[in-house]
Design an enzyme around this catalytic site. Structure first.
Site, PDB file in Angstrom:
ATOM      1  N   LYS A  52     -13.266 -19.590 -40.088  1.00 15.02           N
ATOM      2  CA  LYS A  52     -14.254 -19.610 -38.999  1.00 15.02           C
ATOM      3  C   LYS A  52     -14.644 -18.182 -38.611  1.00 15.02           C
ATOM      4  O   LYS A  52     -15.830 -17.868 -38.443  1.00 15.02           O
ATOM      5  CB  LYS A  52     -13.689 -20.366 -37.786  1.00 15.02           C
ATOM      6  N   GLN A  96      -7.622 -24.051 -31.585  1.00 10.61           N
ATOM      7  CA  GLN A  96      -7.272 -24.696 -32.853  1.00 10.61           C
ATOM      8  C   GLN A  96      -6.130 -25.692 -32.649  1.00 10.61           C
ATOM      9  O   GLN A  96      -5.108 -25.354 -32.059  1.00 10.61           O
ATOM     10  CB  GLN A  96      -6.878 -23.621 -33.884  1.00 10.61           C
ATOM     11  N   ASP A 119     -16.532 -27.230 -30.097  1.00 12.66           N
ATOM     12  CA  ASP A 119     -15.894 -28.241 -30.944  1.00 12.66           C
ATOM     13  C   ASP A 119     -16.348 -29.642 -30.543  1.00 12.66           C
ATOM     14  O   ASP A 119     -16.108 -30.601 -31.275  1.00 12.66           O
ATOM     15  CB  ASP A 119     -14.356 -28.155 -30.807  1.00 12.66           C
TER      16      ASP A 119
END
Ligand code: NAP
Length: 301
Positions: A52, A96, A119
């Site tokens: 990412k 994460q 997200d």
């Protein structure tokens, strides 16, 4: 049969984003900034976050990687989230997953400002997604929509069967394919581990989306002739012929299913690469929202 080339589409969209960033820079504006929070040193999480951050650099975004020891307290992590929510330099951020067991992941996700939740996991974004309102769509389902759109695959009136109902893939996918928009307007069947006669359900699919995490689970006798097959699964299996000692397998028995499909995504080279690209698109959207510009709209396909 046509192969859906996630590598190609991903590179194409990242190039488009990079051009937008160049234009922002040329007009003296700041660039979008994505932050990633990584707790502990889980190997897979390290790889995902590294990819990412690398992709941010590639398209010209700013990025920050905030690393914390696995024994960080829940309270301290909530403070990190709070600081990111309030930091005017950050347009969007991700925490994460998975998090260590002593931290309630839901509590952390709920603490994220929905306007920075690139997200798309916050209930505010999930609710808006269900209502077909502007929101951040979770990256993997968003990446799949982008693939369907780029290949101009017809979805209206089709029967879509989704295997798996996780919060990050299967569930949002069933909602998205049934919405009154494109891609969407499908008649959708959600299936899971308790589904009776999964083969019969799968055989009804014009569009079959496999997201269960069982390597090569979907065999040719589960696929209707001419179906579109989207393989989300990524599982590492031992393969002594590979230098790494493992191979990546999808949820679909690719060689066997291939001749029956109208379109199919390979693994690797399909959906996986689109996830990071979709995250970049969400971050760009978060940036435009925060800049108060109307240049970009959600779901601009
Ligand atoms: P997950 O949270 O483990 O969910 C799996 C889902 O599949 C569950 O809903 C489960 O049903 C269902 N399932 C399991 N075995 C089944 C069976 N035999 N028959 C029917 N349904 C079954 O997995 P996930 O996070 O959604 O991920 C799924 C796969 O996609 C994994 O391989 C993962 O690595 C991959 N993935 C790829 C990307 C990408 O970027 N390409 C992103 C995310 C995930 P129940 O609900 O009944 O338990």
């Amino acid at each position: 049969m046509q192969l859906i080339d996630g590598k190609f589409v991903s590179a194409q969209i990242q190039e488009e984003i990079a051009l937008e960033v160049d234009a922002l820079k040329a007009s003296g504006k700041r660039v979008p900034h994505l932050a990633a929070v990584l707790v502990g040193n889980d190997g897979a999480s390290e790889t995902y976050v590294a990819s990412k951050v690398k992709s941010c650099e590639k398209v010209g975004f700013s990025s920050s990687l905030l690393r914390f020891d696995a024994n960080i307290s829940e309270a301290a992590l909530l403070k990190v989230v709070q600081d990111l929510n309030e930091n005017p330099e950050i347009d969007g951020f991700i925490v994460q997953l998975p998090l260590p067991k002593h931290i309630d992941a839901n509590k952390i996700l709920l603490a994220i400002d929905p306007d920075k939740d690139v997200d798309g996991f916050h209930p505010a974004n999930v609710g808006k997604m269900v209502l077909n309102l502007p929101c951040f769509i979770p990256a993997t389902p968003y990446g799949i929509l982008l693939l369907i759109e780029r290949y101009k695959i017809e979805t209206a009136g089709k029967h879509c069967v989704v295997i798996g109902r996780s919060n990050i893939v299967g569930f949002p996918m069933t909602i998205l394919m049934g919405r009154n928009t494109y891609p969407g307007n499908c008649t959708v069947t959600m299936t899971h581990s308790k589904t009776k006669d999964l083969q019969a359900e799968a055989l009804r699919a014009d569009i079959l989306i496999a997201a269960l995490g069982r390597p090569e689970f979907v065999t040719a006798n589960m696929v209707k002739q001419g179906a579109v097959v989207i393989d989300v699964g990524i599982t590492r299996v031992v393969d002594t012929t590979k230098k790494s000692g493992f191979a990546l397998k999808g949820d679909v028995k690719f060689d066997e299913v291939l001749p029956k499909c109208s379109y199919i995504t390979p693994v690797p080279g399909g959906v996986g690469l689109m996830t990071v690209t979709a995250l970049l698109k969400n971050t760009l959207q978060a940036y435009y929202n925060r800049m108060g510009t109307t240049e970009k709209l959600f779901f601009e396909f």
